[in-house]
Scaffold this motif. Structure first.
Motif, PDB file in Angstrom:
ATOM      1  N   ALA A 278       0.807  -1.222   0.000  1.00 17.44           N
ATOM      2  CA  ALA A 278       0.000   0.000   0.000  1.00 17.44           C
ATOM      3  C   ALA A 278       0.839   1.270   0.000  1.00 17.44           C
ATOM      4  O   ALA A 278       0.423   2.303  -0.509  1.00 17.44           O
ATOM      5  CB  ALA A 278      -0.941  -0.002   1.202  1.00 17.44           C
ATOM      6  N   GLY A 279       2.034   1.211   0.563  1.00 14.91           N
ATOM      7  CA  GLY A 279       2.849   2.408   0.646  1.00 14.91           C
ATOM      8  C   GLY A 279       2.390   3.314   1.775  1.00 14.91           C
ATOM      9  O   GLY A 279       1.346   3.092   2.408  1.00 14.91           O
ATOM     10  N   PHE A 280       3.174   4.348   2.044  1.00 17.47           N
ATOM     11  CA  PHE A 280       2.930   5.205   3.193  1.00 17.47           C
ATOM     12  C   PHE A 280       2.007   6.354   2.839  1.00 17.47           C
ATOM     13  O   PHE A 280       2.268   7.108   1.896  1.00 17.47           O
ATOM     14  CB  PHE A 280       4.254   5.753   3.726  1.00 17.47           C
ATOM     15  CG  PHE A 280       4.116   6.539   5.002  1.00 17.47           C
ATOM     16  CD1 PHE A 280       3.853   5.895   6.201  1.00 17.47           C
ATOM     17  CD2 PHE A 280       4.241   7.915   4.992  1.00 17.47           C
ATOM     18  CE1 PHE A 280       3.722   6.614   7.385  1.00 17.47           C
ATOM     19  CE2 PHE A 280       4.116   8.642   6.170  1.00 17.47           C
ATOM     20  CZ  PHE A 280       3.858   7.986   7.370  1.00 17.47           C
TER      21      PHE A 280
ATOM     22  N   MET B 283     -10.543  -3.392  -1.427  1.00 13.45           N
ATOM     23  CA  MET B 283     -10.893  -2.174  -2.143  1.00 13.45           C
ATOM     24  C   MET B 283      -9.713  -1.653  -2.964  1.00 13.45           C
ATOM     25  O   MET B 283      -9.895  -1.038  -4.011  1.00 13.45           O
ATOM     26  CB  MET B 283     -11.371  -1.107  -1.152  1.00 13.45           C
ATOM     27  CG  MET B 283     -12.704  -1.432  -0.496  1.00 13.45           C
ATOM     28  SD  MET B 283     -13.134  -0.267   0.833  1.00 13.45           S
ATOM     29  CE  MET B 283     -13.313   1.249  -0.119  1.00 13.45           C
ATOM     30  N   LEU B 284      -8.487  -1.929  -2.476  1.00 13.08           N
ATOM     31  CA  LEU B 284      -7.285  -1.511  -3.196  1.00 13.08           C
ATOM     32  C   LEU B 284      -6.839  -2.535  -4.236  1.00 13.08           C
ATOM     33  O   LEU B 284      -5.853  -2.315  -4.938  1.00 13.08           O
ATOM     34  CB  LEU B 284      -6.144  -1.278  -2.193  1.00 13.08           C
ATOM     35  CG  LEU B 284      -6.325  -0.083  -1.249  1.00 13.08           C
ATOM     36  CD1 LEU B 284      -5.232  -0.099  -0.181  1.00 13.08           C
ATOM     37  CD2 LEU B 284      -6.291   1.227  -2.026  1.00 13.08           C
ATOM     38  N   GLY B 285      -7.549  -3.657  -4.323  1.00 17.80           N
ATOM     39  CA  GLY B 285      -7.218  -4.687  -5.302  1.00 17.80           C
ATOM     40  C   GLY B 285      -6.080  -5.587  -4.887  1.00 17.80           C
ATOM     41  O   GLY B 285      -5.473  -6.263  -5.717  1.00 17.80           O
ATOM     42  N   GLU B 286      -5.780  -5.647  -3.567  1.00 21.00           N
ATOM     43  CA  GLU B 286      -4.697  -6.487  -3.078  1.00 21.00           C
ATOM     44  C   GLU B 286      -5.203  -7.876  -2.716  1.00 21.00           C
ATOM     45  O   GLU B 286      -6.291  -8.025  -2.139  1.00 21.00           O
ATOM     46  CB  GLU B 286      -4.039  -5.874  -1.839  1.00 21.00           C
ATOM     47  CG  GLU B 286      -3.172  -4.668  -2.130  1.00 21.00           C
ATOM     48  CD  GLU B 286      -2.363  -4.274  -0.905  1.00 21.00           C
ATOM     49  OE1 GLU B 286      -1.891  -5.181  -0.178  1.00 21.00           O
ATOM     50  OE2 GLU B 286      -2.208  -3.066  -0.677  1.00 21.00           O
TER      51      GLU B 286
ATOM     52  N   LYS C 143      -9.011  -4.522   7.743  1.00 16.44           N
ATOM     53  CA  LYS C 143      -7.851  -4.549   6.851  1.00 16.44           C
ATOM     54  C   LYS C 143      -8.149  -5.357   5.588  1.00 16.44           C
ATOM     55  O   LYS C 143      -7.784  -4.957   4.483  1.00 16.44           O
ATOM     56  CB  LYS C 143      -6.627  -5.125   7.568  1.00 16.44           C
ATOM     57  CG  LYS C 143      -5.374  -5.064   6.696  1.00 16.44           C
ATOM     58  CD  LYS C 143      -4.163  -5.647   7.378  1.00 16.44           C
ATOM     59  CE  LYS C 143      -2.985  -5.629   6.425  1.00 16.44           C
ATOM     60  NZ  LYS C 143      -1.798  -6.292   6.958  1.00 16.44           N
ATOM     61  N   LYS C 144      -8.806  -6.482   5.739  1.00 14.16           N
ATOM     62  CA  LYS C 144      -9.164  -7.287   4.567  1.00 14.16           C
ATOM     63  C   LYS C 144     -10.048  -6.490   3.614  1.00 14.16           C
ATOM     64  O   LYS C 144      -9.866  -6.523   2.391  1.00 14.16           O
ATOM     65  CB  LYS C 144      -9.878  -8.573   5.005  1.00 14.16           C
ATOM     66  CG  LYS C 144      -8.972  -9.621   5.624  1.00 14.16           C
ATOM     67  CD  LYS C 144      -9.776 -10.858   5.992  1.00 14.16           C
ATOM     68  CE  LYS C 144      -8.902 -11.933   6.604  1.00 14.16           C
ATOM     69  NZ  LYS C 144      -9.676 -13.144   6.995  1.00 14.16           N
ATOM     70  N   LEU C 145     -11.014  -5.770   4.170  1.00 18.05           N
ATOM     71  CA  LEU C 145     -11.920  -4.975   3.347  1.00 18.05           C
ATOM     72  C   LEU C 145     -11.158  -3.878   2.613  1.00 18.05           C
ATOM     73  O   LEU C 145     -11.349  -3.683   1.401  1.00 18.05           O
ATOM     74  CB  LEU C 145     -13.013  -4.363   4.223  1.00 18.05           C
ATOM     75  CG  LEU C 145     -13.982  -3.395   3.524  1.00 18.05           C
ATOM     76  CD1 LEU C 145     -14.733  -4.115   2.407  1.00 18.05           C
ATOM     77  CD2 LEU C 145     -14.961  -2.801   4.531  1.00 18.05           C
TER      78      LEU C 145
END
Length: 265
Positions: free
Chosen positions: A16-18, A249-252, A243-245
């Motif tokens: 995800a990055g900072f 949402m970020l496609g991870e 966190k899973k949600l």
């Protein structure tokens, strides 16, 4: 007195990055959960690790020992994978954390992680505090390693995720005799990637500390208690689900920990 969490993350995930906004919200919630300080032990192979500290430098004052995040002390650190399997938390001066991170540039991928003994040597050379993270976690254990090397650690991590997944009594029965045999203290780490997890476990120091050296002395002299929240199960479960949600949402994709243990890495 000072309440501190010694295992926390500033990113939602490694990929995800900072995000300064996300981090600021995390700090607000950390304070709301009664913390006066945290150790920021982000994964050393997270996306743009060095950039995270460059961003912190632009946002928060740093007095040579910790960042002041609107009244919350943030001690620099990182979480490092070792070749034998396992994670080690390193905490210390920012310049020393970044120096060791530079030495690990060729060891960031699975299959090339640094051997445990070499990491211990690096940490000692740069005067970093060495904590064995979640030593009885199923997929990243430490308990199987050479006792002489384990004896060079300064503490072991009584980790909220493992208390959640294995049960407080069961996990305490594993970690307590293991640490006592090596003569090493056990400290609390929430392992938070998501703000709901703050306060699940806390180190209540008997004195206020302003340097890592002072923290090391307080822990070594056992001038603290580990407090486990009666809401730990709810806090960790809610954090895992959130966190899973957010990752979805970020496609991870789910992490290995999520697939194997139901917790998050």
């Amino acid at each position: 007195m000072m309440n501190i969490d010694l295992h926390t993350h500033g990113n939602l995930s490694k990929k995800a990055g900072f995000s300064p906004e996300y981090f600021a919200e995390m700090m607000v919630e950390a304070k709301a959960n009664g913390l006066q300080a945290i150790a920021l032990t982000e994964h050393f192979n997270t996306s743009n690790f060095v950039g995270m500290y460059e961003t912190l430098d632009r946002i928060y004052p740093y007095n040579g020992h910790y960042y002041d995040a609107d009244g919350l002390k943030v001690f620099p650190g990182m979480e490092v994978d070792i070749a034998e399997t396992g994670h080690i938390l390193l905490i210390g001066l920012k310049e020393n954390i970044l120096a060791v991170r530079g030495e690990l540039e060729d060891h960031t991928q699975e299959g090339s992680f640094i051997p445990f003994s070499d990491l211990l040597d690096l940490a000692d050379e740069h005067n970093l505090w060495k904590i064995g993270a979640h030593p009885f976690r199923t997929n990243t254990p430490l308990h199987h390693l050479d006792p002489e090397l384990l004896g060079r650690l300064d503490a072991f991590d009584f980790n909220a995720k493992d208390i959640y997944s294995q049960g407080e009594d069961a996990y305490r029965q594993l970690i307590t005799p293991f640490a006592e045999k090596l003569g090493i203290p056990v400290i609390a780490g929430s392992d938070s990637h998501q703000c709901l997890q703050y306060g699940s476990v806390v180190n209540r120091l008997h004195e206020t500390c302003s340097t890592v050296e002072e923290l090391k002395v307080a822990i070594r002299q056992r001038n603290y208690e580990v407090e486990i929240s009666p809401c730990l199960h709810t806090k960790v479960k809610a954090s895992v689900m959130m966190k899973k949600l957010l990752k979805k949402m970020l496609g991870e994709a789910p992490s290995r920990d999520e697939l194997e243990t139901g917790t998050t890495a």
